[in-house]
Design a protein around this motif. Structure first.
Motif, PDB file in Angstrom:
ATOM      1  N   PRO A  65      12.804 -29.527  36.228  1.00 63.14           N
ATOM      2  CA  PRO A  65      13.420 -30.658  35.521  1.00 63.14           C
ATOM      3  C   PRO A  65      13.057 -30.702  34.047  1.00 63.14           C
ATOM      4  CG  PRO A  65      12.635 -31.371  37.666  1.00 63.14           C
ATOM      5  CD  PRO A  65      12.141 -29.960  37.479  1.00 63.14           C
ATOM      6  N   VAL A  79      15.122 -28.222  32.115  1.00 68.98           N
ATOM      7  CA  VAL A  79      16.495 -28.708  31.935  1.00 68.98           C
ATOM      8  C   VAL A  79      16.558 -29.702  30.787  1.00 68.98           C
ATOM      9  CG1 VAL A  79      18.362 -30.029  33.000  1.00 68.98           C
ATOM     10  CG2 VAL A  79      17.168 -28.272  34.320  1.00 68.98           C
ATOM     11  N   CYS A 113      16.253 -27.918  27.449  1.00 70.73           N
ATOM     12  CA  CYS A 113      16.963 -26.644  27.432  1.00 70.73           C
ATOM     13  C   CYS A 113      17.484 -26.267  26.045  1.00 70.73           C
ATOM     14  CB  CYS A 113      18.101 -26.670  28.445  1.00 70.73           C
ATOM     15  SG  CYS A 113      18.767 -25.035  28.823  1.00 70.73           S
ATOM     16  N   LEU A 163      14.721 -25.097  41.110  1.00 76.31           N
ATOM     17  CA  LEU A 163      15.172 -26.375  40.555  1.00 76.31           C
ATOM     18  C   LEU A 163      15.506 -27.371  41.665  1.00 76.31           C
ATOM     19  CD1 LEU A 163      15.953 -28.107  38.130  1.00 76.31           C
ATOM     20  CD2 LEU A 163      18.227 -27.048  38.208  1.00 76.31           C
ATOM     21  N   LEU A 209      13.544 -30.918  42.239  1.00 73.61           N
ATOM     22  CA  LEU A 209      14.281 -32.188  42.241  1.00 73.61           C
ATOM     23  C   LEU A 209      14.162 -32.924  43.578  1.00 73.61           C
ATOM     24  CD1 LEU A 209      17.564 -31.069  40.439  1.00 73.61           C
ATOM     25  CD2 LEU A 209      15.822 -32.613  39.531  1.00 73.61           C
ATOM     26  N   VAL A 231      22.641 -30.857  42.018  1.00 74.15           N
ATOM     27  CA  VAL A 231      22.156 -30.170  40.814  1.00 74.15           C
ATOM     28  C   VAL A 231      23.246 -29.985  39.764  1.00 74.15           C
ATOM     29  CG1 VAL A 231      20.311 -28.957  42.044  1.00 74.15           C
ATOM     30  CG2 VAL A 231      22.559 -27.877  41.827  1.00 74.15           C
ATOM     31  N   ALA A 267      22.325 -31.120  36.199  1.00 75.58           N
ATOM     32  CA  ALA A 267      21.388 -30.206  35.550  1.00 75.58           C
ATOM     33  C   ALA A 267      22.087 -28.932  35.093  1.00 75.58           C
ATOM     34  CB  ALA A 267      20.247 -29.869  36.507  1.00 75.58           C
ATOM     35  N   CYS A 296      22.579 -27.642  31.064  1.00 75.76           N
ATOM     36  CA  CYS A 296      22.142 -26.347  30.557  1.00 75.76           C
ATOM     37  C   CYS A 296      23.297 -25.539  29.967  1.00 75.76           C
ATOM     38  CB  CYS A 296      21.431 -25.573  31.659  1.00 75.76           C
ATOM     39  SG  CYS A 296      19.858 -26.331  32.138  1.00 75.76           S
TER      40      CYS A 296
END
Length: 285
Positions: free
Chosen positions: A130, A133, A136, A156, A160, A171, A174, A178
């Motif tokens: 996290p 991310v 990033c 990831l 999470l 996800v 996220a 990114c």
């Protein structure tokens, strides 16, 4: 070759300790080979994998394929020896897992410099937490060596406390954050692996989702995934024909600023997209 347009549709992980796998990789049509010293190698095989990977890469057996060595993470006892051996072997890039900050990127880049890495040797940073991310963009902009961001979706999802489900709703935010960071920084970004090598339909669905989301390719764990990834992340024949038509209409308009093609209004942004599609198709061919 323009690094942003170098095909990276199908980077395939190969275990560094497996001589048969490294030999088989010579015949596979993947765009890139990632020789793995991390997850695919047991602790008691780390030194042997490092030696085998370095000897393999130094012999340049993979033709035009991009070759990357994934070292063990910065918080492990193998990192420095892995990095030194990888740099000495001369791959196109070194991949580092669990990169969590811009400072870590700068440290890795300095370590590569200290090991004698040429300026053209890239760094692939794996985004797996996290915090990574959330940071990033800073990670992507931290060093000129950083060429590619790689989503580590298994770690990831674990971090999470989420679940692996079709469509990856847990996800998706996220992943999209990114992709935004990669595009803002002008970096390539790759989707993470698909775990069930027997589920060809599931792989294809997830790869198509990643393509639509804007990823440049998808890291792979089995040769059977190479063909579908190459197909999905390449411009289709229809897209290539459309891009050529857009450019022809634009050039026929003699730079008037706005033209029409097949009933669509064409502007500079459409021309830029068409040129990128054709350049990527050329790079692939």
């Amino acid at each position: 070759m323009d690094q942003a347009l170098r095909p990276r549709r199908s980077p395939l992980f190969m275990p560094g300790a497996n001589a048969r796998a490294l030999e088989k990789a010579k015949s596979l049509p993947c765009d890139a080979i990632i020789i793995d010293l991390e997850d695919a190698v047991a602790p008691d095989a780390k030194e042997e994998a490092r030696r085998r990977a370095a000897e393999t890469v130094a012999s340049h057996p993979y033709g035009d394929r991009e070759v990357i060595i994934r070292v063990n993470g910065m918080d492990t006892p193998w990192y420095h020896d892995d990095l030194a051996a990888a740099v000495a072997a001369g791959p196109d890039a070194v991949a580092v897992p669990k990169v969590g900050s811009a400072d870590q990127v700068r440290t890795i880049a300095a370590d590569m410099d200290g090991a004698g890495a040429p300026s053209g040797m890239g760094l692939w940073a794996m985004i797996e937490t996290p915090r990574a991310v959330l940071e990033c963009l800073a990670i992507a902009e931290a060093s000129p060596r950083l060429a590619v961001l790689v989503m580590g979706t298994n770690d990831l999802t674990k971090e999470l406390q989420a679940q692996h489900v079709p469509g990856r709703a847990p996800v998706t935010t996220a992943l999209q954050m990114c992709v935004l960071a990669a595009r803002a920084a002008g970096r390539v970004i790759l989707d993470g692996v698909y775990n069930d090598v027997r589920d060809a339909e599931g792989f294809r669905a997830q790869a198509e989702e990643a393509y639509l989301m804007g990823f440049d390719g998808k890291t792979l764990i089995h040769p059977s995934q190479v063909g579908p990834a190459n197909e999905i992340f390449a411009p289709s024949q229809a897209e290539i024909a459309d891009a050529r038509g857009v450019l022809e209409a634009w050039e026929a308009g003699d730079g008037s600023g706005v033209v029409t093609y097949n009933g669509r209004m064409i502007e500079n942004l459409h021309v830029d997209t068409a040129r990128r599609i054709l350049a990527l198709a050329e790079a692939i061919s």
